[in-house]
Design a protein around this motif. Sequence first.
Motif, PDB file in Angstrom:
ATOM      1  N   HIS A 118       0.434   7.436   9.580  1.00  0.00           N
ATOM      2  CA  HIS A 118       1.712   6.825   9.957  1.00  0.00           C
ATOM      3  C   HIS A 118       2.792   7.141   8.927  1.00  0.00           C
ATOM      4  N   LEU A 119       2.388   7.107   7.678  1.00  0.00           N
ATOM      5  CA  LEU A 119       3.352   7.406   6.615  1.00  0.00           C
ATOM      6  C   LEU A 119       3.747   8.880   6.628  1.00  0.00           C
ATOM      7  N   VAL A 120       2.795   9.733   6.950  1.00  0.00           N
ATOM      8  CA  VAL A 120       3.118  11.162   7.038  1.00  0.00           C
ATOM      9  C   VAL A 120       4.153  11.388   8.142  1.00  0.00           C
TER      10      VAL A 120
ATOM     11  N   THR B  41       3.372  18.028   0.179  1.00  0.00           N
ATOM     12  CA  THR B  41       3.116  16.621  -0.134  1.00  0.00           C
ATOM     13  C   THR B  41       2.069  16.060   0.826  1.00  0.00           C
ATOM     14  N   VAL B  42       1.161  15.266   0.271  1.00  0.00           N
ATOM     15  CA  VAL B  42      -0.011  14.779   1.003  1.00  0.00           C
ATOM     16  C   VAL B  42      -0.031  13.258   0.971  1.00  0.00           C
ATOM     17  N   ASP B  43      -0.347  12.642   2.098  1.00  0.00           N
ATOM     18  CA  ASP B  43      -0.597  11.197   2.102  1.00  0.00           C
ATOM     19  C   ASP B  43      -1.835  10.930   2.941  1.00  0.00           C
TER      20      ASP B  43
ATOM     21  N   THR C   8       0.826  -1.213   0.000  1.00  0.00           N
ATOM     22  CA  THR C   8       0.000   0.000   0.000  1.00  0.00           C
ATOM     23  C   THR C   8       0.855   1.255   0.000  1.00  0.00           C
ATOM     24  N   SER C   9       2.151   1.086   0.203  1.00  0.00           N
ATOM     25  CA  SER C   9       3.069   2.221   0.066  1.00  0.00           C
ATOM     26  C   SER C   9       4.452   1.684  -0.241  1.00  0.00           C
ATOM     27  N   SER C  10       5.203   2.466  -0.992  1.00  0.00           N
ATOM     28  CA  SER C  10       6.562   2.056  -1.341  1.00  0.00           C
ATOM     29  C   SER C  10       7.356   3.279  -1.747  1.00  0.00           C
ATOM     30  N   ALA C  11       8.672   3.118  -1.684  1.00  0.00           N
ATOM     31  CA  ALA C  11       9.542   4.074  -2.370  1.00  0.00           C
ATOM     32  C   ALA C  11       9.553   3.613  -3.824  1.00  0.00           C
ATOM     33  N   SER C  12       9.096   4.457  -4.707  1.00  0.00           N
ATOM     34  CA  SER C  12       8.915   4.042  -6.101  1.00  0.00           C
ATOM     35  C   SER C  12      10.250   3.685  -6.741  1.00  0.00           C
ATOM     36  N   GLN C  13      10.153   2.941  -7.843  1.00  0.00           N
ATOM     37  CA  GLN C  13      11.371   2.519  -8.547  1.00  0.00           C
ATOM     38  C   GLN C  13      12.118   3.740  -9.071  1.00  0.00           C
TER      39      GLN C  13
ATOM     40  N   THR D 124       2.935  -2.488  -8.515  1.00  0.00           N
ATOM     41  CA  THR D 124       3.831  -1.795  -7.607  1.00  0.00           C
ATOM     42  C   THR D 124       4.429  -0.636  -8.371  1.00  0.00           C
ATOM     43  N   CYS D 125       5.187   0.182  -7.685  1.00  0.00           N
ATOM     44  CA  CYS D 125       5.694   1.400  -8.314  1.00  0.00           C
ATOM     45  C   CYS D 125       6.880   1.078  -9.200  1.00  0.00           C
ATOM     46  N   VAL D 126       6.658   0.427 -10.266  1.00  0.00           N
ATOM     47  CA  VAL D 126       7.751   0.111 -11.175  1.00  0.00           C
ATOM     48  C   VAL D 126       7.311   0.471 -12.583  1.00  0.00           C
TER      49      VAL D 126
ATOM     50  N   GLU E 295       2.582  17.326  -4.362  1.00  0.00           N
ATOM     51  CA  GLU E 295       2.675  15.885  -4.593  1.00  0.00           C
ATOM     52  C   GLU E 295       1.561  15.195  -3.811  1.00  0.00           C
ATOM     53  N   ILE E 296       0.888  14.261  -4.458  1.00  0.00           N
ATOM     54  CA  ILE E 296      -0.131  13.442  -3.788  1.00  0.00           C
ATOM     55  C   ILE E 296       0.425  12.023  -3.704  1.00  0.00           C
ATOM     56  N   GLY E 297       0.674  11.568  -2.482  1.00  0.00           N
ATOM     57  CA  GLY E 297       1.319  10.270  -2.265  1.00  0.00           C
ATOM     58  C   GLY E 297       2.705  10.471  -1.692  1.00  0.00           C
ATOM     59  N   ALA E 298       2.772  11.006  -0.460  1.00  0.00           N
ATOM     60  CA  ALA E 298       4.075  11.352   0.136  1.00  0.00           C
ATOM     61  C   ALA E 298       4.932  10.108   0.349  1.00  0.00           C
ATOM     62  N   GLY E 299       4.311   8.993   0.765  1.00  0.00           N
ATOM     63  CA  GLY E 299       5.065   7.751   0.996  1.00  0.00           C
ATOM     64  C   GLY E 299       6.225   7.974   1.941  1.00  0.00           C
ATOM     65  N   THR E 300       7.432   7.641   1.465  1.00  0.00           N
ATOM     66  CA  THR E 300       8.624   7.791   2.302  1.00  0.00           C
ATOM     67  C   THR E 300       9.123   9.235   2.366  1.00  0.00           C
ATOM     68  N   GLY E 301       8.660  10.087   1.460  1.00  0.00           N
ATOM     69  CA  GLY E 301       9.153  11.470   1.386  1.00  0.00           C
ATOM     70  C   GLY E 301      10.308  11.653   0.417  1.00  0.00           C
ATOM     71  N   TRP E 302      10.787  10.531  -0.174  1.00  0.00           N
ATOM     72  CA  TRP E 302      11.967  10.627  -1.049  1.00  0.00           C
ATOM     73  C   TRP E 302      11.702  11.493  -2.282  1.00  0.00           C
ATOM     74  N   ASN E 303      10.582  11.252  -2.956  1.00  0.00           N
ATOM     75  CA  ASN E 303      10.306  12.038  -4.162  1.00  0.00           C
ATOM     76  C   ASN E 303      10.110  13.520  -3.815  1.00  0.00           C
TER      77      ASN E 303
ATOM     78  N   GLY F  77      -4.146  13.645   4.401  1.00  0.00           N
ATOM     79  CA  GLY F  77      -5.499  13.805   3.884  1.00  0.00           C
ATOM     80  C   GLY F  77      -5.676  12.996   2.615  1.00  0.00           C
ATOM     81  N   ASP F  78      -6.904  12.982   2.133  1.00  0.00           N
ATOM     82  CA  ASP F  78      -7.212  12.284   0.887  1.00  0.00           C
ATOM     83  C   ASP F  78      -6.821  13.192  -0.278  1.00  0.00           C
ATOM     84  N   GLY F  79      -5.905  12.718  -1.081  1.00  0.00           N
ATOM     85  CA  GLY F  79      -5.374  13.527  -2.169  1.00  0.00           C
ATOM     86  C   GLY F  79      -6.393  13.903  -3.229  1.00  0.00           C
ATOM     87  N   VAL F  80      -7.564  13.276  -3.241  1.00  0.00           N
ATOM     88  CA  VAL F  80      -8.538  13.663  -4.268  1.00  0.00           C
ATOM     89  C   VAL F  80      -8.976  15.115  -4.073  1.00  0.00           C
TER      90      VAL F  80
HETATM   91  C1  LIG Z   1       3.956   4.697  -4.330  1.00  0.00           C
HETATM   92  S1  LIG Z   1       3.647   5.419  -2.846  1.00  0.00           S
HETATM   93  C2  LIG Z   1       4.368   7.021  -3.033  1.00  0.00           C
HETATM   94  C3  LIG Z   1       5.849   7.031  -3.041  1.00  0.00           C
HETATM   95  C4  LIG Z   1       6.439   8.343  -2.556  1.00  0.00           C
HETATM   96  N1  LIG Z   1       6.210   9.419  -3.475  1.00  0.00           N
HETATM   97  C5  LIG Z   1       7.897   8.213  -2.203  1.00  0.00           C
HETATM   98  O1  LIG Z   1       8.733   8.948  -2.727  1.00  0.00           O
HETATM   99  O2  LIG Z   1       8.218   7.365  -1.345  1.00  0.00           O
HETATM  100  C6  LIG Z   1       1.924   5.830  -2.937  1.00  0.00           C
HETATM  101  C7  LIG Z   1       1.430   6.551  -1.729  1.00  0.00           C
HETATM  102  O3  LIG Z   1       0.154   7.070  -2.001  1.00  0.00           O
HETATM  103  C8  LIG Z   1      -0.570   7.079  -0.798  1.00  0.00           C
HETATM  104  N2  LIG Z   1      -2.008   7.205  -1.087  1.00  0.00           N
HETATM  105  C9  LIG Z   1      -2.887   6.239  -1.451  1.00  0.00           C
HETATM  106  N3  LIG Z   1      -4.114   6.745  -1.621  1.00  0.00           N
HETATM  107  C10 LIG Z   1      -4.026   8.065  -1.351  1.00  0.00           C
HETATM  108  C11 LIG Z   1      -4.957   9.126  -1.339  1.00  0.00           C
HETATM  109  N4  LIG Z   1      -6.243   8.924  -1.651  1.00  0.00           N
HETATM  110  N5  LIG Z   1      -4.520  10.358  -1.002  1.00  0.00           N
HETATM  111  C12 LIG Z   1      -3.212  10.573  -0.679  1.00  0.00           C
HETATM  112  N6  LIG Z   1      -2.286   9.604  -0.668  1.00  0.00           N
HETATM  113  C13 LIG Z   1      -2.678   8.359  -1.013  1.00  0.00           C
HETATM  114  C14 LIG Z   1      -0.181   5.778  -0.138  1.00  0.00           C
HETATM  115  O4  LIG Z   1      -0.433   5.808   1.246  1.00  0.00           O
HETATM  116  C15 LIG Z   1       1.298   5.685  -0.494  1.00  0.00           C
HETATM  117  O5  LIG Z   1       2.104   6.169   0.526  1.00  0.00           O
END
Ligand SMILES: C[S@@+](CC[C@H](N)C(=O)[O-])C[C@H]1O[C@@H](n2cnc3c(N)ncnc32)[C@H](O)[C@@H]1O
Length: 447
Positions: free
Chosen positions: A129-131, A123-125, A73-78, A349-351, A99-107, A151-154
């Motif tokens: 816990h991930l935030v 950046t929003v997640d 459900t979350s990853s540091a993308s490829q 997955t993020c590849v 950015e929508i999908g902060a994940g690890t914060g790397w991007n 929050g919800d990125g939508v």
């Molecule tokens: C592939 S990861 C992002 C990788 C991140 N950019 C990084 O550098 O590590 C996708 C992220 O999107 C988040 N996500 C999923 N649905 C979401 C939503 N509706 N709003 C915001 N974030 C969401 C997940 O929790 C997950 O952390």
Amino acid sequence: MGWGSGQTRWVSDVDRARAELVDGLVATGRIRSAAVEEAFRAVPRHLFLPDAPTETAYADDAVAVQRVDGVPTSSASQPSMVAIMLEQLDLRAGLRVLEIGAGTGWNAALVARIVGPSGQVTTVDIDPHLVDSAGRHLATAGVTGVRLRCGDGVAGEPDGAPYDRIVLTVGSDDVWPEWVGQLAPGGRLLLPLSVRGSQLSAALDLGPDGLLRSHSLRSCGFIRMRGPGAVDDVPVALPGGGALWVVTDGPGADPVAVAAALADPPGTVASPVGLGPADVRDGFGLWLALTEPGAGRLLADPDGELPAGLGPGSAVPVLVTPTGAAAPGLATVTPGPHTPSGARTQGRTCVPTPQPVCEPGRAPAGCEVRVFGPGGPELGHRMHRALDAWAAAGSPGGPDWVLTVVPGGSPVPTATAVVRTPHAHLLLEPQARGSSTTSGISRSVRF
Ligand SMILES: C[S@@+](CC[C@H](N)C(=O)[O-])C[C@H]1O[C@@H](n2cnc3c(N)ncnc32)[C@H](O)[C@@H]1O
């Protein structure tokens, strides 16, 4: 610790691993600009993956950091995909980025490095816990000024709007009006967008008429969005093994009737249309899904075996009769015998989508259409006609389509293909393979 190549200074293992990763991304054309290269060299990915060994943190792979029921459900993308998307974003110093999908914060750290202190990164997640952990990673890496939100990125993030760039690092099935409304005039929205069973990293520029038009499209395979905006379109398991995913609008297919049809020996008709393994998903597979009703994908079991003796793989394009058809059946198409086979994709997955290439000097030589069940022959004719039409259009791959996004409530202009999402109409026009500037770039890159 050890010597850096030709350098009279000590470099740490992580520095050397990062240098090797970046050198590879430059050599393969994923990194093309000095700004993206500098950011990749400067931002230490291992600090965003504190539990991963160095070789994992600096491999060109996605690294899952959270799973639910075994599904990431979350990853540091490829790194390859991150580089490709940063190039698509065309970032510069001073830009305001969401950015929508902060994940690890790397991007977010990479983006912050490029836009610099005069820019702004939010950046929003959806996952608190991930935030939290992204905040810790950014602090450890010494990255300041990134605005982290849960929050919800939508909904985007209205507080920081307007943004010059909005980038999703999570897959979406829709183009939400909030994102368009929060873009600055001339801004760019970049998102992994699901289009009938394919996922395309779509860089969309906002025009003065309020429409989004693609600057570039690339194949990708991201984790999909969670939350109320998520679309639940899981494939249907077939009783005899494998699964069927009908990706067009309409009645869907009866899994029992499909499994019964697949149990019978197929009829096979060869086609001269060259179809390589790379064409299966985002080449002809996407064309079929955009132009023919009842199109979809026949998916393999977890062991990678496709149903009905179709061999190893992950998916094959299909045409299938709808639920309740008097003569049920399906037609499949597989790369011909002269092309490398057995290619597997890596799931959601993020590849980047792995796109195996043909052996040097060996063009794809034909393909095979197989028909199953009493309704199969008619579908086989349609499959052959679709193959011919795809070849006549220049065998477009995913990057070769031009995408225009129109708000959902407006009249639908004519286009080769129109995909309706809850909030938008996606209008798609094909171009011959490699004919656009951006698809030319993508062709120089091997996924
Ligand atoms: C592939 S990861 C992002 C990788 C991140 N950019 C990084 O550098 O590590 C996708 C992220 O999107 C988040 N996500 C999923 N649905 C979401 C939503 N509706 N709003 C915001 N974030 C969401 C997940 O929790 C997950 O952390």
